[in-house]
Write a protein that holds these residues in place. Structure first.
Motif, short mmCIF file in Angstrom:
data_model
loop_
_atom_site.label_atom_id
_atom_site.label_comp_id
_atom_site.label_asym_id
_atom_site.label_seq_id
_atom_site.Cartn_x
_atom_site.Cartn_y
_atom_site.Cartn_z
N ASP A 1 -2.01 5.91 -2.83
CA ASP A 1 -3.14 5.08 -3.20
C ASP A 1 -4.22 5.06 -2.11
N GLN A 2 -3.89 5.49 -0.92
CA GLN A 2 -4.81 5.42 0.20
C GLN A 2 -5.86 6.53 0.11
N THR B 1 0.84 -1.20 0.00
CA THR B 1 0.00 0.00 0.00
C THR B 1 0.87 1.24 0.00
N SER B 2 0.68 2.06 -0.99
CA SER B 2 1.40 3.33 -1.08
C SER B 2 0.51 4.41 -0.48
#
Length: 153
Positions: free
Chosen positions: A56-57, A52-53
């Protein structure tokens, strides 16, 4: 005699192991075990970070999605999404120009000597210009801007 007893007691306290596990395994084994645990944690954090970057959250507050912005002001300082401090440098340059404009009017009207003007510049304008600079990531372009301001004034 009392001093010697205190020194010996202190030396014994340092030399003796602090726990039974330390006494049975030895300091080298404990160091290796701690290093191994640290490597395991790093691998776990790297796996989570790869999965998870932050870009991207989606962040929500009270059920509403928060807007993603390029720059914002936090505690009086501009923060950027790409961790660039260009906005902070620009803001400080703007503030320093305003301060120098106000001070130079007074100094010119009083016919102050150049040495006195230099002292005012160092005491006030440089303080405003370099406020927060200890946390900046200074690029060559930012350094050129700061030096240019210093040379112009």
């Amino acid at each position: 005699a009392v001093v010697i007893i205190v020194i010996i007691a202190f030396a014994i306290a340092i030399v003796l192991p602090l726990s039974y596990a330390d006494a049975t395994t030895g300091p080298k084994d404990n160091f290796i075990r701690a290093t191994f645990r640290g490597q395991e944690r790093k691998k776990q954090y790297a796996a989570v970070a790869a999965a998870t970057s932050a870009l991207d959250q989606r962040f929500t507050a009270y059920g509403e999605e928060l807007e993603r912005v390029e720059t914002f002001k936090y505690l009086g300082r501009f923060m950027a999404q790409d961790d660039s401090d260009v906005q902070a440098v620009r803001a400080n340059l703007r503030k320093a120009r305003k301060v120098w404009a106000r001070i130079s009017r007074v100094l010119c009207s009083e016919n102050a000597k150049p040495r006195v003007c230099g002292m005012f510049y160092k005491a006030t304008v440089q303080a405003v210009l370099l406020f927060g600079s200890e946390t900046w990531n200074v690029s060559t372009a930012m350094l050129a801007r700061l030096e240019g301001f210093h040379i112009k004034i």
